[in-house]
Scaffold this motif. Structure first.
Motif, mmCIF file in Angstrom:
data_model
loop_
_atom_site.group_PDB
_atom_site.id
_atom_site.type_symbol
_atom_site.label_atom_id
_atom_site.label_comp_id
_atom_site.label_asym_id
_atom_site.label_seq_id
_atom_site.Cartn_x
_atom_site.Cartn_y
_atom_site.Cartn_z
ATOM 1 N N GLU A 1 -8.207 3.401 -22.337
ATOM 2 C CA GLU A 1 -7.339 2.234 -22.451
ATOM 3 C C GLU A 1 -6.107 2.551 -23.288
ATOM 4 O OE1 GLU A 1 -8.797 -1.702 -22.982
ATOM 5 O OE2 GLU A 1 -10.874 -1.045 -22.648
ATOM 6 N N GLY A 2 -5.044 1.807 -23.028
ATOM 7 C CA GLY A 2 -3.849 1.902 -23.877
ATOM 8 C C GLY A 2 -2.991 3.134 -23.653
ATOM 9 N N CYS A 3 -3.161 3.791 -22.542
ATOM 10 C CA CYS A 3 -2.349 4.992 -22.287
ATOM 11 C C CYS A 3 -0.969 4.605 -21.778
ATOM 12 C CB CYS A 3 -2.971 5.867 -21.198
ATOM 13 S SG CYS A 3 -4.498 6.626 -21.693
ATOM 14 N N GLU A 4 -0.022 5.476 -22.058
ATOM 15 C CA GLU A 4 1.295 5.327 -21.480
ATOM 16 C C GLU A 4 1.687 6.646 -20.832
ATOM 17 O OE1 GLU A 4 4.100 3.412 -24.038
ATOM 18 O OE2 GLU A 4 5.781 4.082 -22.799
ATOM 19 N N CYS B 1 -3.217 0.114 -19.234
ATOM 20 C CA CYS B 1 -2.368 1.304 -19.287
ATOM 21 C C CYS B 1 -1.048 1.039 -18.569
ATOM 22 C CB CYS B 1 -3.050 2.497 -18.629
ATOM 23 S SG CYS B 1 -4.538 3.016 -19.493
ATOM 24 N N ASP B 2 0.001 1.720 -19.043
ATOM 25 C CA ASP B 2 1.321 1.617 -18.410
ATOM 26 C C ASP B 2 1.711 2.959 -17.810
ATOM 27 O OD1 ASP B 2 1.296 -0.807 -19.614
ATOM 28 O OD2 ASP B 2 3.050 -0.462 -20.910
ATOM 29 N N SER B 3 2.266 2.915 -16.633
ATOM 30 C CA SER B 3 2.875 4.139 -16.106
ATOM 31 C C SER B 3 4.234 3.801 -15.504
ATOM 32 C CB SER B 3 1.975 4.799 -15.061
ATOM 33 O OG SER B 3 1.875 4.010 -13.901
ATOM 34 N N HIS B 4 5.190 4.671 -15.752
ATOM 35 C CA HIS B 4 6.540 4.481 -15.210
ATOM 36 C C HIS B 4 6.964 5.769 -14.549
ATOM 37 C CE1 HIS B 4 6.563 1.376 -18.322
ATOM 38 N NE2 HIS B 4 6.171 2.336 -19.147
ATOM 39 N N GLU B 5 7.369 5.662 -13.318
ATOM 40 C CA GLU B 5 7.849 6.855 -12.623
ATOM 41 C C GLU B 5 9.254 6.581 -12.123
ATOM 42 O OE1 GLU B 5 5.071 8.354 -9.495
ATOM 43 O OE2 GLU B 5 3.833 6.739 -10.282
ATOM 44 N N ASP C 1 -11.661 -1.313 -12.248
ATOM 45 C CA ASP C 1 -11.756 -1.860 -13.602
ATOM 46 C C ASP C 1 -10.438 -1.833 -14.358
ATOM 47 O OD1 ASP C 1 -14.452 -2.235 -13.181
ATOM 48 O OD2 ASP C 1 -14.914 -0.182 -13.820
ATOM 49 N N ALA C 2 -9.417 -1.311 -13.743
ATOM 50 C CA ALA C 2 -8.167 -1.094 -14.489
ATOM 51 C C ALA C 2 -7.312 -2.355 -14.528
ATOM 52 C CB ALA C 2 -7.397 0.074 -13.893
ATOM 53 N N GLN C 3 -7.861 -3.418 -15.123
ATOM 54 C CA GLN C 3 -7.103 -4.664 -15.235
ATOM 55 C C GLN C 3 -5.930 -4.469 -16.189
ATOM 56 O OE1 GLN C 3 -7.728 -6.697 -13.108
ATOM 57 N NE2 GLN C 3 -9.912 -6.817 -12.669
ATOM 58 N N LYS C 4 -4.937 -5.350 -16.054
ATOM 59 C CA LYS C 4 -3.747 -5.317 -16.914
ATOM 60 C C LYS C 4 -2.978 -4.004 -16.800
ATOM 61 C CE LYS C 4 -4.712 -9.348 -18.854
ATOM 62 N NZ LYS C 4 -3.970 -10.536 -18.405
ATOM 63 N N THR C 5 -3.099 -3.379 -15.672
ATOM 64 C CA THR C 5 -2.287 -2.193 -15.421
ATOM 65 C C THR C 5 -0.836 -2.619 -15.223
ATOM 66 O OG1 THR C 5 -4.035 -0.851 -14.453
ATOM 67 C CG2 THR C 5 -1.804 -0.447 -13.641
ATOM 68 N N ASP C 6 0.063 -1.873 -15.800
ATOM 69 C CA ASP C 6 1.489 -2.110 -15.568
ATOM 70 C C ASP C 6 2.075 -0.809 -15.020
ATOM 71 O OD1 ASP C 6 4.198 -2.587 -15.639
ATOM 72 O OD2 ASP C 6 4.169 -3.580 -17.590
#
Ligand SMILES: Nc1ncnc2c1ncn2[C@@H]1O[C@H](COP(=O)(O)OP(=O)(O)OP(=O)(O)O)[C@@H](O)[C@H]1O
Ligand SMILES: [Mg+2]
Lengths: 440, 261
Positions: free
Chosen positions: A276-279, A307-311, A334-339
């Motif tokens: 959790e909490g990865c960027e 977790c957040d990912s930006h590409e 299970d990856a709720q609140k993914t951004d």
């Protein structure tokens, strides 16, 4: 003999020539990998993941293992050495003690050749090498695993901050016959540690060869890793790379992939957000011309919640060049609140250049924010006219707008020497680059 | 010698004739106002003068300082001292306002045989000009027009104008959408730039601007032609009466000119 059989026979020579001792598990994995490569072969365009890239050049070249290392002057390396960095140099896939300048490293940090690390730290090598990038699914990861022998090994223990960037220079030195080599790099950052790595690919001289590197990144909990890849090989070179990231909770990894070299280039970038909490930030800029082909294949796995990912990948194409962007964001159940955000933008500067862009989302969670988008277009005529109407010449106006297109990737580069390198390249490449230099 | 002389100009945009025989003469030191209904071709005229290539000139001549203006590329016109303040200034992400201006100014100076300005001199010069339009210094370092409010964009055009120091400036609706304070700032900027060897063509819909920038001549443009010219009182008349009376007159004269069936 076909290309696959040829590489298999090179593999037997390679194994016979191995003098140093290796952990048994690795030796076994090499065998499995060459077997798997035999099954997959060199993909044709019928293979889903290889549809838009033409690998004939690989099929048609009987690549050999590097043999005769001729040496070169230390001056030849100067353009790739960045001040204030720990320098580690690979020549045709092998670590070079002569050219490397590791400097002073914080306590406990290991920056060494993989071959050395296998002797000095077999437990670390065994724990990480080959565990992240899956050779079962990818022909070039399979080849790299089969021919695994050397590369850069970077280990930062828990809590340690490596202040100066580590500059990994992977040189390709063409030989009389076309050679192929397979650097295997590993970056391990322990809990709450921090490290910046620059990974450069450059050629000394003209002539065909293939680099097929695999770089694995293991980010421990709360670790921060900034990675810059600069692919600037000659257009005779073939580059088939995989960059595999594994992130534990609260870690922050950024990857910046800059590519203007190579005749045939494939970059697979995969990130698994496994806590959790990865960027995760995955940026890229490719600028190709002539007959260059570049294929960026991205996959981000959101395996855990929050977790957040930006590409952001941007491409500038001239001549008859080809670019492929294939990006997949896969959000597990299970990856709720993914951004997650993925963007690919392409600027075509010629009418014969071609882009195939496929951003994709696969979402199995229900409370997520995911966006993706792709655009391909030409320079805006209205903007060109506006600049010209203020006295800027047409070429300079076009170059200025092209530079501006790339600017947000350039500005995100935090290592000064890398950013300057890219800026200088753009000033050189763009017509009337001097005006651009003045105006940015 | 007049600064600008347009004779019988015809312009086609995408197969449609937009300017249909336009004449206009502007002398050094003069301010000309051009008014006209929406779609009458005011911006087309402005863009043709600046050199927009998509607009096809099918007939007529334009002389600027005695030269054939239409032969010149847009950047050559700018370097010869022509400036267009766009009705819709273009946002250019990634290009800083101030560095862009420096490149533009130096291109113009080079053309004039002047030395290029270095960064220090340029900054001093630019700061002075910014005061003229009361522009916030932060807008200097932002990308050209990106995220600027409507008023900021218009002010930025006048700022560019003052930095580039043209001989003929065409202002395309620089007053539209401005509040009274911004309008005064823009007008003060223009007035301070008025001089015996500089001329302005001010395109506007509103007589109000002309209270601040007092024109020497006012022209009414209808259907791609200048159909009425006069002093500043014409602007009042147009504001009061609109353009219908002129449109009717144009229709009548066209009818009279057409060969009877
Ligand atoms: N690029 C273009 N393509 C097609 N038609 C155009 C183009 N530019 C202008 N036109 C047409 O030409 C005519 C004149 O337009 P123009 O913008 O010059 O008018 P204007 O007088 O400036 O109007 P406004 O007061 O609304 O600014 C209009 O009918 C417009 O639709
Ligand atoms: Mg208009």
């Amino acid at each position: 003999m076909g290309a696959v059989e040829h590489l298999q026979s090179e593999y037997r020579k390679f194994v016979d020539g191995l003098s140093e001792s290796w952990p048994a598990a690795l030796t076994e994995r090499r065998g499995l990998a060459i077997e798997r490569f035999g099954e997959i072969g060199i993909p044709s365009r019928r293979a889903e993941q290889w549809r838009f890239i033409n690998l004939n050049a690989i099929r048609e070249t009987p690549f050999r293992l590097p043999q005769s290392f001729n040496g070169f002057g230390a001056d030849d390396l100067e353009p790739f050495r960045y001040e204030g960095c720990h320098q580690i140099v690979l020549v045709n896939g092998r670590f070079s003690a002569d050219y490397s300048e590791l400097g002073e490293l914080p306590e406990g940090v290991v920056v060494a050749s993989l071959a050395r690390a296998a002797v000095d730290h077999p437990e670390l090598v065994d724990e990480y090498v080959g565990k992240l990038a899956k050779f079962e699914e990818h022909p070039f990861v399979a080849l790299n695993t089969a021919f695994l022998r050397d590369g850069a090994f970077i280990y930062v223990p828990r809590g340690v901050v490596v202040e100066q960037p580590i500059n990994l220079i992977c040189l390709g030195v063409p030989e009389a016959e076309a050679v192929a080599f397979y650097p295997r790099n590993l970056i391990v950052a322990g809990e709450s540690s921090q490290v910046t790595v620059v990974e450069q690919y450059a050629s000394l001289g003209e002539g065909r060869y293939m680099t097929s590197p695999v770089t694995e990144v293991a980010a421990g909990p709360n670790a921060v890793i900034d990675h810059y890849k600069l692919q600037r090989e000659s257009t005779d070179a073939i580059h088939m790379a995989t960059f595999q990231i594994h992130q534990q909770r609260d870690s922050n990894v950024s990857s910046h992939s800059i590519s203007w070299g190579g005749g045939l280039v494939r970059n697979d970038v995969n990130a698994v957000l496994d806590g959790e909490g990865c960027e995760s930030t995955l940026n890229g800029l490719y600028m190709v011309e002539g007959e260059q082909q570049i294929d960026n294949h991205m996959r981000v796995d959101h395996a855990m919640p929050n977790c957040d990912s930006h590409e952001l990948y941007k491409g500038i194409l001239e001549g008859r060049s080809r670019a492929v962007f294939n990006g997949l964001i896969h959000v597990h159940k299970d990856a709720q609140k993914t951004d997650a955000k993925q963007t690919n933008r392409n600027l075509l500067l010629s009418k014969d250049a071609l882009v195939n862009s496929h951003p994709q989302l696969e979402i199995f969670a229900d409370d997520v924010k995911c966006t993706h988008g792709s655009t391909t277009g030409h320079l805006d005529d209205v903007a060109v006219f506006y600049l010209r109407s203020r006295g800027i010449g047409e070429e300079a106006a076009r170059s200025l707008l092209t530079y501006a297109f790339a600017a947000d990737i350039v500005e995100r580069i935090k290592v000064d020497s890398v950013r300057r390198e890219l800026e200088e390249f753009l000033f050189r490449r763009l017509p009337k680059g001097e005006v651009v230099r003045q105006a940015v | 010698m007049s600064m600008l002389e347009i004779k019988n100009l015809h312009v086609r945009v995408e197969e449609q004739e937009i300017i249909k025989g336009l004449d206009l003469t502007v002398n050094p030191g003069e301010v000309h106002a051009v008014m006209g209904p929406n779609g009458s071709g005011k911006s087309t005229l402005a863009q043709v003068l600046a050199g927009k290539e998509e607009y096809e000139v099918t007939a007529g001549e334009v002389h600027y300082k005695g030269e054939e203006l239409l032969e010149l590329a847009p950047e050559e016109r700018a370097r010869e001292g022509l400036f267009l303040a766009f009705q819709y200034p273009v946002e250019i992400p990634g290009v800083s306002n101030v560095y862009f201006l420096k490149a533009a100014l130096n291109a113009i100076r080079k053309h004039r045989g002047q030395e290029e300005m270095d960064a220090m001199d340029f900054l001093t010069y630019v700061r002075e000009k910014m005061k003229l339009v009361k522009m916030d210094e932060s807008l200097l370092n932002r990308p050209v027009n990106e995220g600027f409010s409507g008023g900021e964009k218009k002010r930025n055009e006048i700022f560019h104008l003052s930095v580039l120091d043209p001989t003929l400036a065409v202002l395309d609706e620089t007053d539209s959408g401005l509040d009274i304070d911004a309008l005064k700032i823009v007008s003060d900027g223009v007035n301070s730039l008025r001089s015996p060897d500089r001329a302005f063509i001010v395109i506007t819909h509103y007589q109000r601007l002309l209270n601040y920038i007092v024109p020497d001549k006012v022209h009414a443009m209808v259907g791609g032609r200048i159909v009425e010219s006069g002093g500043k009182e014409l602007a009042h008349k147009l504001e009061e009466k609109g353009y219908a009376w002129l449109e009717e007159r144009v229709a009548e004269s066209e009818l009279a000119a057409a060969p009877s069936a």
